[in-house]
Design an enzyme around this catalytic site. Structure first.
Site, PDB file in Angstrom:
ATOM      1  N   CYS A  58       3.603  -2.473 -11.471  1.00  0.00           N
ATOM      2  CA  CYS A  58       2.362  -1.879 -12.005  1.00  0.00           C
ATOM      3  C   CYS A  58       1.709  -2.804 -13.018  1.00  0.00           C
ATOM      4  O   CYS A  58       0.544  -2.632 -13.340  1.00  0.00           O
ATOM      5  CB  CYS A  58       2.619  -0.587 -12.766  1.00  0.00           C
ATOM      6  N   HIS A  87      -5.647  -3.632   3.678  1.00  0.00           N
ATOM      7  CA  HIS A  87      -5.475  -2.638   4.751  1.00  0.00           C
ATOM      8  C   HIS A  87      -6.543  -1.550   4.618  1.00  0.00           C
ATOM      9  O   HIS A  87      -7.433  -1.628   3.772  1.00  0.00           O
ATOM     10  CB  HIS A  87      -4.057  -2.072   4.754  1.00  0.00           C
ATOM     11  N   HIS A 143       6.236   3.306  -8.352  1.00  0.00           N
ATOM     12  CA  HIS A 143       6.987   2.454  -7.423  1.00  0.00           C
ATOM     13  C   HIS A 143       8.427   2.910  -7.182  1.00  0.00           C
ATOM     14  O   HIS A 143       9.125   2.338  -6.349  1.00  0.00           O
ATOM     15  CB  HIS A 143       6.989   1.004  -7.904  1.00  0.00           C
ATOM     16  N   HIS A 152      -7.600  -0.057   1.199  1.00  0.00           N
ATOM     17  CA  HIS A 152      -8.544  -0.840   0.390  1.00  0.00           C
ATOM     18  C   HIS A 152      -9.951  -0.711   0.944  1.00  0.00           C
ATOM     19  O   HIS A 152     -10.927  -0.632   0.198  1.00  0.00           O
ATOM     20  CB  HIS A 152      -8.170  -2.327   0.376  1.00  0.00           C
ATOM     21  N   LYS A 166       3.392   7.585   3.191  1.00  0.00           N
ATOM     22  CA  LYS A 166       2.680   6.707   2.276  1.00  0.00           C
ATOM     23  C   LYS A 166       2.337   5.399   2.997  1.00  0.00           C
ATOM     24  O   LYS A 166       3.143   4.860   3.749  1.00  0.00           O
ATOM     25  CB  LYS A 166       3.583   6.426   1.069  1.00  0.00           C
ATOM     26  N   LYS A 219       2.425  -1.653   2.625  1.00  0.00           N
ATOM     27  CA  LYS A 219       2.517  -2.943   3.296  1.00  0.00           C
ATOM     28  C   LYS A 219       3.963  -3.353   3.440  1.00  0.00           C
ATOM     29  O   LYS A 219       4.391  -3.820   4.480  1.00  0.00           O
ATOM     30  CB  LYS A 219       1.759  -3.984   2.470  1.00  0.00           C
ATOM     31  N   CYS A 232       7.063  -1.780 -16.022  1.00  0.00           N
ATOM     32  CA  CYS A 232       7.209  -1.901 -14.564  1.00  0.00           C
ATOM     33  C   CYS A 232       6.418  -3.124 -14.145  1.00  0.00           C
ATOM     34  O   CYS A 232       5.197  -3.168 -14.327  1.00  0.00           O
ATOM     35  CB  CYS A 232       6.692  -0.663 -13.834  1.00  0.00           C
ATOM     36  N   CYS A 275      10.078   3.869 -12.341  1.00  0.00           N
ATOM     37  CA  CYS A 275       8.623   3.861 -12.400  1.00  0.00           C
ATOM     38  C   CYS A 275       8.081   5.015 -11.550  1.00  0.00           C
ATOM     39  O   CYS A 275       8.493   5.177 -10.397  1.00  0.00           O
ATOM     40  CB  CYS A 275       8.105   2.518 -11.868  1.00  0.00           C
TER      41      CYS A 275
HETATM   42  N1  MSP Z   1      -6.225  -4.393  -9.196  1.00  0.00           N
HETATM   43  C1  MSP Z   1      -6.159  -3.009  -9.478  1.00  0.00           C
HETATM   44  C2  MSP Z   1      -7.528  -2.470  -9.814  1.00  0.00           C
HETATM   45  C3  MSP Z   1      -8.218  -3.139 -10.936  1.00  0.00           C
HETATM   46  S1  MSP Z   1      -9.838  -2.524 -11.148  1.00  0.00           S
HETATM   47  C4  MSP Z   1     -10.382  -3.219 -12.547  1.00  0.00           C
HETATM   48  C5  MSP Z   1      -5.605  -2.285  -8.252  1.00  0.00           C
HETATM   49  N2  MSP Z   1      -5.691  -2.938  -7.085  1.00  0.00           N
HETATM   50  S2  MSP Z   1      -5.118  -2.435  -5.657  1.00  0.00           S
HETATM   51  O1  MSP Z   1      -5.205  -3.549  -4.758  1.00  0.00           O
HETATM   52  O2  MSP Z   1      -3.864  -1.807  -5.832  1.00  0.00           O
HETATM   53  O3  MSP Z   1      -6.186  -1.506  -5.084  1.00  0.00           O
HETATM   54  C6  MSP Z   1      -6.474  -0.344  -5.610  1.00  0.00           C
HETATM   55  C7  MSP Z   1      -7.499   0.455  -4.839  1.00  0.00           C
HETATM   56  O4  MSP Z   1      -7.374   0.357  -3.406  1.00  0.00           O
HETATM   57  C8  MSP Z   1      -7.217   1.902  -5.121  1.00  0.00           C
HETATM   58  O5  MSP Z   1      -7.728   2.316  -6.341  1.00  0.00           O
HETATM   59  C9  MSP Z   1      -7.932   2.538  -3.999  1.00  0.00           C
HETATM   60  O6  MSP Z   1      -9.273   2.479  -4.326  1.00  0.00           O
HETATM   61  C10 MSP Z   1      -7.623   1.608  -2.831  1.00  0.00           C
HETATM   62  N3  MSP Z   1      -6.450   2.036  -2.074  1.00  0.00           N
HETATM   63  C11 MSP Z   1      -5.304   1.313  -1.844  1.00  0.00           C
HETATM   64  N4  MSP Z   1      -4.493   2.023  -1.023  1.00  0.00           N
HETATM   65  C12 MSP Z   1      -5.056   3.208  -0.717  1.00  0.00           C
HETATM   66  C13 MSP Z   1      -4.737   4.301   0.120  1.00  0.00           C
HETATM   67  N5  MSP Z   1      -3.605   4.376   0.794  1.00  0.00           N
HETATM   68  N6  MSP Z   1      -5.662   5.302   0.231  1.00  0.00           N
HETATM   69  C14 MSP Z   1      -6.868   5.256  -0.409  1.00  0.00           C
HETATM   70  N7  MSP Z   1      -7.193   4.255  -1.196  1.00  0.00           N
HETATM   71  C15 MSP Z   1      -6.271   3.257  -1.472  1.00  0.00           C
HETATM   72  O7  MSP Z   1      -5.147  -1.169  -8.418  1.00  0.00           O
END
Ligand code: MSP
Length: 502
Positions: free
Chosen positions: A131, A20, A148, A23, A298, A301, A128, A145
């Site tokens: 996480c 989304h 979460h 990311h 927040k 998904k 958790c 957690c």
């Molecule tokens: N897989 C781990 C990271 C491992 S790095 C060696 C992870 N993945 S995640 O899919 O949860 O994505 C994390 C990243 O997506 C966050 O650190 C951020 O950069 C981005 N974001 C996900 N949702 C977000 C928002 N709502 N707002 C801004 N960035 C966000 O953690």
């Protein structure tokens, strides 16, 4: 000896669901920075990818009746598809299921077992599963957690530990010596306090998780997902302690790891300690940005509260999205995404300010200049003034202060709009035709400057502007510029569709 490339990374995204806008944010930031540096002929290597191991992913795949790898293939491809839609150009897309990465992780594990930085023990703790991380009692929120808000489980298992405690003092020393290592500064203190509070050794293997990288010398264990995933930053450019690729020294150390604030600790504490244990130089900077909410809530998904980037792109174009997320919020801080705010900025900043300015000048140029690119104006106050802003804009970009750069660029757009309003070139055409040409020449050169500045944010728009302004690489100077459709057609002022998926 090759020159070192500027190496930019994004986190590896979990493949538990489709991507989304949250990311997309980090990867777009990496792309904007990469494009900016490339435009200054600085060689860049940008890496992104997907984080595919762990109990969570395995569970989701099984629920869908799929083998984990087949599930990962599908979602990983969705990420790549989205990066294409968003016009993101990366140099390497790494998956933690890539054979080279897995081999690197295994070799690192064995090296650290040998050096004593990884040792076998038993772990009992609060876990958790969402996480994939352990928490101390004190870190829980209402016994749940802290991220979460879900119950944690008490887990006991044989595990390998990484000797994080040994690196407490060296880490604190590194933070003190390199004040920009943890950026932005206002997010650093929390990590420094955490490191100061006493680092404990951490569990880095699981016996109950089958979907992971097996420990080579003890395959009952798989490597903990975070230990596995963090290593991507080194394995991607060719690190493997058994055999280091010649590319590695050209790319390493990473110049900036871009991450969301929730994973700053993994990147700012654990990752550098792992590198110290391996005797590998530390990255230059870890930059944690804030989080986007949607209409104040927040982004989630599972709760259906998220925006699909594809939908925004369909309605407003990819550049409008790329512009909005960096103009609306200071990179580093939290921000809120609403279609109202997006729509407002689209009409105000893009359709009115930039789009109208461009079409007003281009229409006049078509009428009075035979559409030919003029010589650079010799003495032009506005052009010289705007040119003098370039170093400042570059500094903002290097410091990842994207909104600051855009603010300055839009100050330039306003200056030009004001100039058109006050000089009234359409009247000049009758009253003082001799002055009209130099005025339009100057405007064209100023617009070329603006097109160059916005290029990292809005590459399509910039190249459409350049095409019509008859610039550089696309059309040789002096060639016939081509007609292009309006940059940003104004959208109706009706309430915009609230794009989200339930
Ligand atoms: N897989 C781990 C990271 C491992 S790095 C060696 C992870 N993945 S995640 O899919 O949860 O994505 C994390 C990243 O997506 C966050 O650190 C951020 O950069 C981005 N974001 C996900 N949702 C977000 C928002 N709502 N707002 C801004 N960035 C966000 O953690």
């Amino acid at each position: 000896m090759h020159t070192k490339k500027y190496y930019i990374t994004t986190p590896l995204y979990y493949v538990n669901d489709k991507p989304h806008i949250g990311h997309a944010y980090t990867t777009l930031a990496a792309d904007v920075l990469a494009r900016h540096l490339r435009s200054r002929d600085i060689p860049v290597f940008m890496q992104t990818g997907t984080d595919e191991h762990g109990a969570n992913i395995e569970k989701i795949a099984r629920e869908k009746g799929m083998e984990p790898k087949a599930w990962c293939d599908g979602i990983s491809a969705d990420f790549r598809e989205l990066w294409k839609t968003l016009n993101i150009k990366y140099d390497h897309f790494i998956r933690t299921t890539d054979a080279a990465h897995e081999a690197g992780v295994q070799a690192v594990f064995e090296k650290l077992i040998k050096s004593g930085d990884i040792y076998l023990g038993a772990y009992e703790g609060l876990y958790c599963s969402a996480c994939e991380a352990f928490y101390d009692e004190g870190e829980l929120k209402d016994k749940n957690c802290p991220i979460h808000a879900r119950p944690v489980e008490r887990v006991s298992e044989e595990t390998y530990f990484f000797r994080l405690s040994k690196y407490e003092a060296p880490l604190l020393e590194h933070y003190a010596k390199h004040p920009d290592f943890l950026s932005p500064r206002y997010r650093a203190q929390e990590l420094i306090n955490f490191a100061r509070s006493g680092l404990k050794d951490i569990s880095v293997s699981r016996t109950k998780v089958a979907w992971g990288v097996p420990v080579r010398s003890n395959p009952r264990h798989t490597v903990y997902v975070w230990f596995d995933a963090l290593l991507n930053y080194a394995t991607g450019p060719g690190y493997n302690p058994d055999k280091i690729s010649p590319d590695f020294p050209v790319l390493w150390p990473a110049d900036v790891h871009l991450v969301g604030k929730e994973i700053f600790r993994f990147h700012g504490v654990i990752w550098p300690a792992m590198l110290m244990a391996l005797g590998v130089e530390l990255p230059r900077k870890i930059y944690a940005h804030g989080w986007w909410t949607i209409n104040g809530d927040k982004m989630s998904k599972s709760r259906g509260n998220y925006i699909k980037a594809e939908d925004v792109v369909k309605d407003y174009g990819v550049d409008a999205l790329r512009f909005f997320i960096f103009r609306e919020v200071t990179f580093g801080q939290d921000g809120d995404f609403s279609m109202e705010a997006f729509h407002r900025r689209y009409n105000a900043d893009l359709a009115n300010d930039l789009g109208n300015l461009f079409s007003r000048v281009m229409n006049m140029a078509a009428k009075y200049l035979d559409n030919r690119l003029p010589e650079k104006p010799a003495d032009s106050e506005t052009f010289s003034e705007l040119t003098s802003w370039t170093p400042g804009i570059h500094r903002s970009m290097e410091a990842l202060q994207f909104s600051e750069a855009l603010e300055k660029i839009w100050q330039g757009v306003s200056t030009l709009n004001r100039l058109v309003d006050t000089k009234k070139p359409w009247e000049m055409a009758k009253a003082n035709p001799a002055a009209l040409k130099p005025f339009l020449h100057e405007m064209i050169w100023c617009l070329r400057l603006i097109a160059g500045w916005i290029d990292p944010f809005m590459p399509d728009t910039a190249s459409r502007m350049h095409l019509q302004l008859g610039a550089g690489k696309i059309t040789p100077d002096g060639a016939e510029p081509q007609k292009v459709p309006p940059l940003f057609p104004r959208k109706q002022d009706e309430k915009p569709k609230d794009i989200r998926t339930n």
